[in-house]
Scaffold this motif. Structure first.
Motif, PDB file in Angstrom:
ATOM      1  N   LEU A  73       0.658  -1.065  -0.035  1.00  0.00           N
ATOM      2  CA  LEU A  73       0.039   0.003  -0.021  1.00  0.00           C
ATOM      3  C   LEU A  73       0.697   1.321   0.078  1.00  0.00           C
ATOM      4  O   LEU A  73       0.317   2.321  -0.572  1.00  0.00           O
ATOM      5  CB  LEU A  73      -0.992  -0.007   1.158  1.00  0.00           C
ATOM      6  N   THR A  74       2.052   1.190   0.484  1.00  0.00           N
ATOM      7  CA  THR A  74       2.806   2.332   0.826  1.00  0.00           C
ATOM      8  C   THR A  74       3.743   2.529  -0.368  1.00  0.00           C
ATOM      9  O   THR A  74       4.258   1.734  -0.900  1.00  0.00           O
ATOM     10  CB  THR A  74       3.594   2.493   1.924  1.00  0.00           C
ATOM     11  N   VAL A  75       4.155   3.809  -0.919  1.00  0.00           N
ATOM     12  CA  VAL A  75       4.897   4.091  -1.755  1.00  0.00           C
ATOM     13  C   VAL A  75       6.393   4.196  -1.258  1.00  0.00           C
ATOM     14  O   VAL A  75       6.659   4.326  -0.097  1.00  0.00           O
ATOM     15  CB  VAL A  75       4.750   5.714  -2.325  1.00  0.00           C
ATOM     16  N   ASN A  76       7.140   3.258  -1.788  1.00  0.00           N
ATOM     17  CA  ASN A  76       8.504   2.864  -1.196  1.00  0.00           C
ATOM     18  C   ASN A  76       9.527   4.002  -1.380  1.00  0.00           C
ATOM     19  O   ASN A  76       9.833   4.236  -2.535  1.00  0.00           O
ATOM     20  CB  ASN A  76       9.123   1.574  -1.838  1.00  0.00           C
ATOM     21  N   HIS A  77       9.952   4.660  -0.131  1.00  0.00           N
ATOM     22  CA  HIS A  77      10.813   5.592  -0.311  1.00  0.00           C
ATOM     23  C   HIS A  77      12.233   5.119  -0.129  1.00  0.00           C
ATOM     24  O   HIS A  77      12.989   5.959   0.466  1.00  0.00           O
ATOM     25  CB  HIS A  77      10.348   6.797   0.860  1.00  0.00           C
ATOM     26  N   THR A  78      12.463   3.834  -0.064  1.00  0.00           N
ATOM     27  CA  THR A  78      13.641   3.444   0.340  1.00  0.00           C
ATOM     28  C   THR A  78      14.914   3.810  -0.761  1.00  0.00           C
ATOM     29  O   THR A  78      14.509   3.512  -2.029  1.00  0.00           O
ATOM     30  CB  THR A  78      13.854   1.873   0.545  1.00  0.00           C
ATOM     31  N   TYR A  79      15.875   4.428  -0.097  1.00  0.00           N
ATOM     32  CA  TYR A  79      17.028   4.839  -1.098  1.00  0.00           C
ATOM     33  C   TYR A  79      18.327   4.904  -0.361  1.00  0.00           C
ATOM     34  O   TYR A  79      18.022   5.122   0.814  1.00  0.00           O
ATOM     35  CB  TYR A  79      16.542   5.931  -2.046  1.00  0.00           C
ATOM     36  N   PHE A  80      19.447   5.139  -0.911  1.00  0.00           N
ATOM     37  CA  PHE A  80      20.583   5.291  -0.248  1.00  0.00           C
ATOM     38  C   PHE A  80      20.536   6.820   0.501  1.00  0.00           C
ATOM     39  O   PHE A  80      20.116   7.669  -0.353  1.00  0.00           O
ATOM     40  CB  PHE A  80      21.799   5.126  -1.115  1.00  0.00           C
ATOM     41  N   PHE A  81      21.216   6.889   1.685  1.00  0.00           N
ATOM     42  CA  PHE A  81      21.170   7.929   2.474  1.00  0.00           C
ATOM     43  C   PHE A  81      19.844   8.873   2.650  1.00  0.00           C
ATOM     44  O   PHE A  81      19.879   9.868   2.705  1.00  0.00           O
ATOM     45  CB  PHE A  81      22.266   8.978   1.601  1.00  0.00           C
ATOM     46  N   ARG A  82      18.888   7.750   2.685  1.00  0.00           N
ATOM     47  CA  ARG A  82      17.519   8.255   3.361  1.00  0.00           C
ATOM     48  C   ARG A  82      17.977   9.042   4.632  1.00  0.00           C
ATOM     49  O   ARG A  82      18.303   8.521   5.621  1.00  0.00           O
ATOM     50  CB  ARG A  82      16.516   7.255   3.193  1.00  0.00           C
ATOM     51  N   ASP A  83      17.191  10.313   4.712  1.00  0.00           N
ATOM     52  CA  ASP A  83      17.269  10.828   6.247  1.00  0.00           C
ATOM     53  C   ASP A  83      18.413  11.383   6.047  1.00  0.00           C
ATOM     54  O   ASP A  83      19.322  10.915   7.091  1.00  0.00           O
ATOM     55  CB  ASP A  83      16.673  10.259   7.421  1.00  0.00           C
ATOM     56  N   THR A  84      19.058  12.231   5.431  1.00  0.00           N
ATOM     57  CA  THR A  84      20.684  12.568   5.218  1.00  0.00           C
ATOM     58  C   THR A  84      20.988  13.151   6.635  1.00  0.00           C
ATOM     59  O   THR A  84      22.387  12.980   6.881  1.00  0.00           O
ATOM     60  CB  THR A  84      20.471  13.770   4.154  1.00  0.00           C
ATOM     61  N   ALA A  85      20.133  13.767   7.379  1.00  0.00           N
ATOM     62  CA  ALA A  85      20.645  14.234   8.751  1.00  0.00           C
ATOM     63  C   ALA A  85      21.316  13.206   9.627  1.00  0.00           C
ATOM     64  O   ALA A  85      22.399  13.416  10.212  1.00  0.00           O
ATOM     65  CB  ALA A  85      19.831  14.975   9.414  1.00  0.00           C
ATOM     66  N   HIS A  86      20.624  11.858   9.528  1.00  0.00           N
ATOM     67  CA  HIS A  86      21.070  10.898  10.447  1.00  0.00           C
ATOM     68  C   HIS A  86      22.412  10.433   9.914  1.00  0.00           C
ATOM     69  O   HIS A  86      23.431  10.188  10.730  1.00  0.00           O
ATOM     70  CB  HIS A  86      20.107   9.626  10.322  1.00  0.00           C
ATOM     71  N   PHE A  87      22.643  10.360   8.569  1.00  0.00           N
ATOM     72  CA  PHE A  87      23.980   9.860   8.122  1.00  0.00           C
ATOM     73  C   PHE A  87      25.032  11.011   8.148  1.00  0.00           C
ATOM     74  O   PHE A  87      26.277  10.830   8.351  1.00  0.00           O
ATOM     75  CB  PHE A  87      23.706   9.412   6.804  1.00  0.00           C
ATOM     76  N   ASN A  88      24.554  12.205   8.130  1.00  0.00           N
ATOM     77  CA  ASN A  88      25.604  13.505   8.402  1.00  0.00           C
ATOM     78  C   ASN A  88      26.211  13.215   9.921  1.00  0.00           C
ATOM     79  O   ASN A  88      27.309  13.553   9.962  1.00  0.00           O
ATOM     80  CB  ASN A  88      25.025  14.569   8.108  1.00  0.00           C
ATOM     81  N   ILE A  89      25.277  13.171  10.848  1.00  0.00           N
ATOM     82  CA  ILE A  89      25.653  12.865  12.387  1.00  0.00           C
ATOM     83  C   ILE A  89      26.474  11.662  12.484  1.00  0.00           C
ATOM     84  O   ILE A  89      27.569  11.995  13.301  1.00  0.00           O
ATOM     85  CB  ILE A  89      24.656  13.310  12.924  1.00  0.00           C
ATOM     86  N   LEU A  90      26.160  10.700  11.738  1.00  0.00           N
ATOM     87  CA  LEU A  90      27.066   9.582  11.951  1.00  0.00           C
ATOM     88  C   LEU A  90      28.493   9.566  11.534  1.00  0.00           C
ATOM     89  O   LEU A  90      29.292   9.111  12.053  1.00  0.00           O
ATOM     90  CB  LEU A  90      26.261   8.502  11.162  1.00  0.00           C
ATOM     91  N   LYS A  91      28.466  10.205  10.213  1.00  0.00           N
ATOM     92  CA  LYS A  91      29.881  10.394   9.612  1.00  0.00           C
ATOM     93  C   LYS A  91      30.814  11.306  10.347  1.00  0.00           C
ATOM     94  O   LYS A  91      31.737  11.142  10.581  1.00  0.00           O
ATOM     95  CB  LYS A  91      29.661  10.616   8.046  1.00  0.00           C
ATOM     96  N   ASN A  92      30.114  12.587  10.753  1.00  0.00           N
ATOM     97  CA  ASN A  92      30.804  13.465  11.192  1.00  0.00           C
ATOM     98  C   ASN A  92      31.130  13.663  12.817  1.00  0.00           C
ATOM     99  O   ASN A  92      31.886  14.254  13.240  1.00  0.00           O
ATOM    100  CB  ASN A  92      30.197  15.032  10.756  1.00  0.00           C
ATOM    101  N   LYS A  93      30.357  12.891  13.554  1.00  0.00           N
ATOM    102  CA  LYS A  93      30.502  12.932  14.880  1.00  0.00           C
ATOM    103  C   LYS A  93      30.379  11.410  15.643  1.00  0.00           C
ATOM    104  O   LYS A  93      31.318  11.286  16.054  1.00  0.00           O
ATOM    105  CB  LYS A  93      29.278  13.691  15.477  1.00  0.00           C
ATOM    106  N   ILE A  94      29.219  10.936  15.233  1.00  0.00           N
ATOM    107  CA  ILE A  94      29.128   9.446  16.061  1.00  0.00           C
ATOM    108  C   ILE A  94      30.099   8.442  15.654  1.00  0.00           C
ATOM    109  O   ILE A  94      31.021   7.966  16.648  1.00  0.00           O
ATOM    110  CB  ILE A  94      27.691   9.001  15.875  1.00  0.00           C
ATOM    111  N   LEU A  95      30.363   8.370  14.512  1.00  0.00           N
ATOM    112  CA  LEU A  95      31.579   7.265  14.254  1.00  0.00           C
ATOM    113  C   LEU A  95      32.688   7.669  14.510  1.00  0.00           C
ATOM    114  O   LEU A  95      33.723   6.663  14.977  1.00  0.00           O
ATOM    115  CB  LEU A  95      31.527   6.904  12.657  1.00  0.00           C
TER     116      LEU A  95
END
Length: 533
Positions: A73-95
């Motif tokens: 039923l749902t439109v699939n929004h799965t793609y690389f780097f979805r929700d960019t803010a999560h991956f920005n903080i992951l790369k620049n701070k958390i990791l």
């Protein structure tokens, strides 16, 4: 052949989907209900839509079936780097911080970083994490990386292991990652496809796992479980998140979807808002010993109050922040909150508060009954809430606190005609009551009368420019009609108002969503819209 579903049943299905997904204002896009139901009926050999509805709502495997239906039923929004803010903080701070911490604490052995992508779908999320780690570590071999990716769909896992994607999955990706971690090929029809290189594939271990299982893997530094539990019932969410909590190390990180919230687990996770990213950290159990001692003392005092039949002033407030949550006289906005602790100073009914001569609960006043009704609404226990609200209305037939809640329930149950009748009472009491126009808009949305819905949401906002849920509904309408600039404007206006509120405050008429969760939804939609324009 597409099944013919009666209108009443179709409305019940749509309301069930909306309630179960937790997305009160529909952050999903239903393609074609009849087609999806027909497909699932064919798989099971059901001849009647009613039979399928019963299977979906009461069957032994209803959780698994609901997720399968939502996938259609749902439109699939799965793609690389979805929700960019999560991956920005992951790369620049958390990791970087995690790598340095592990290296410093494991001088005599090779440190291990364990990450779990729970509900990984077709692999875009764990592969994104792998690419970021590879970018940070380069050729370093002094740290061991374990990325576990699980899903309950065998078809999704098969696609994930192949690591082959179409342009829709990579079109928002930075050219650096596309160039360094993908091989471009052509399929049989001559269309370009993108395959993850073996070095990145080998960093991710895909396996089947159902979050309904009792035993979870342990000792993770980070878990991604984004846009997964929105498909579950509230109690299931609590069970899953409790087990995920036990799977994390102390001070470890949890990423959930922007449409999701952990307000009901404030004693287990701290919420972090860093730039545009919102994520959670597990409390350190050692450091949290003092807090637990205080909680035990508080429980003891609560028991004393109950034993002595002493009940502090009833409010709809959190004990530590009455200014934010207290229900004030003549204030129309109402807070929907997850279930409150059963202690005497919360204003909610405690099962211990019964007299020896009575077998039914004694409520101190109307506000206590309203508080309990809100709890039931937040947990989708509509019959219990309705009983309480009707009791209030017997005493105060013009209650502008009880009537809106009852209208809310009737709309959620698809009882539009009854909702209209109660709504007419609200208009008669106060023709300038903003929630009345908001509810009118909701009814028109259910009936597909989008222009009338838009008109009513605008009226609600004219009467109260900070009526956030009406503004978000309006933004969704603009988005669906392709008026992306207006949608962006409304989402930004919503964020502007929310930025002035406490992050954990519950947004009125949102079905229990906090300010931080609504902000996340707005940011998520803004990101998608920016990529669309």
């Amino acid at each position: 052949m597409i099944a013919v579903i009666p209108l009443e049943l179709k409305n019940r299905l749509k309301n069930f989907i909306t309630d179960r997904s937790g997305l009160y204002f529909r952050d999903h896009e239903i393609k074609n209900l009849e087609e999806a139901i027909s497909l699932r009926m064919k798989i099971y050999g059901f001849e009647s839509p009613v039979t399928y509805y019963n299977y979906l709502t009461t069957g032994e495997k209803k959780e698994d079936e609901f997720r399968e239906l939502l996938n259609i039923l749902t439109v699939n929004h799965t793609y690389f780097f979805r929700d960019t803010a999560h991956f920005n903080i992951l790369k620049n701070k958390i990791l970087p911080e995690l790598i340095n911490k592990k290296s410093a604490n494991c001088k005599n052995e090779k440190p291990v970083i364990k990450i779990w992508s729970a509900g990984c779908s077709t692999g875009e999320e764990p592969y994104t994490i792998a690419m970021l780690i590879k970018e940070l570590l380069g050729s370093r071999e002094d740290i061991q990386i374990k990325i576990i990716a699980t899903d309950a769909s065998l078809n999704a896992l098969e696609k994930a292991r192949k690591g082959v994607y179409r342009d829709s999955a990579v079109k928002y990706m930075n050219e650096f990652y596309l160039k360094n971690y993908f091989t471009v090929k052509n399929d049989a029809a001559g269309n370009e496809i993108y395959e993850i290189i073996d070095e990145i594939k080998n960093m991710v271990d895909f396996s089947y796992f159902n979050l309904m299982d009792d035993i979870y893997p342990k000792e993770f530094d980070m878990i991604f479980c984004r846009n997964v539990v929105i498909y579950f019932e509230f109690q299931t969410i609590v069970n899953v998140m409790t087990k995920i909590h036990s799977s994390l190390l102390d001070d470890a990180y949890l990423f959930i979807g922007y449409s999701e919230s952990l307000n009901f687990m404030r004693d287990k996770f701290s919420m972090v808002i860093d730039n545009d990213a919102l994520y959670y950290k597990k409390f350190n159990t050692t450091k949290n010993t003092v807090n637990k001692t205080i909680e035990k003392i508080s429980d003891s005092f609560s028991k004393i109050f109950n034993d002595l039949n002493i009940h502090p002033k009833i409010t709809d407030a959190k004990p530590h922040d009455k200014k934010t949550y207290e229900t004030k006289e003549n204030e129309w906005s109402l807070d929907f909150r997850p279930k409150a602790p059963e202690i005497s100073d919360t204003g909610y009914y405690d099962e211990t508060r019964k007299t020896s001569n009575l077998s039914y609960p004694i409520y101190q006043n109307t506000q206590e009954m309203l508080g309990l009704a809100k709890n039931h609404i937040a947990e989708k226990e509509y019959n219990k809430a309705t009983n309480l609200l009707e009791e209030i209305l017997k005493k105060e037939k013009n209650s502008v606190e009880a009537l809106p809640l009852l209208v809310e329930i009737l709309i959620n149950q698809g009882k539009m005609e009854l909702a209209r009748q109660k709504l007419s009472l609200l208009y008669a009491i106060n023709p300038l009551f903003p929630p009345a126009y908001y509810f009118s808009g909701c009814i028109h949305v259910e009936e597909g009368k989008i222009d009338k819905a838009k008109e009513n949401f605008r009226k609600a906002l004219y009467l109260d420019k900070n009526f956030l849920i009406a503004r978000i509904y309006l933004a969704h309408i603009y988005r669906e009609k392709g008026d992306f600039n207006e949608a962006i404007k409304e989402y930004r206006n919503t964020l502007k108002v929310l930025s002035l509120e406490p992050a954990e405050k519950i947004v009125p008429y949102s079905g229990g969503f906090s300010v931080s969760a609504i902000m996340g939804i707005c940011r998520d939609n803004l990101e998608r819209l920016k990529n669309t324009i």
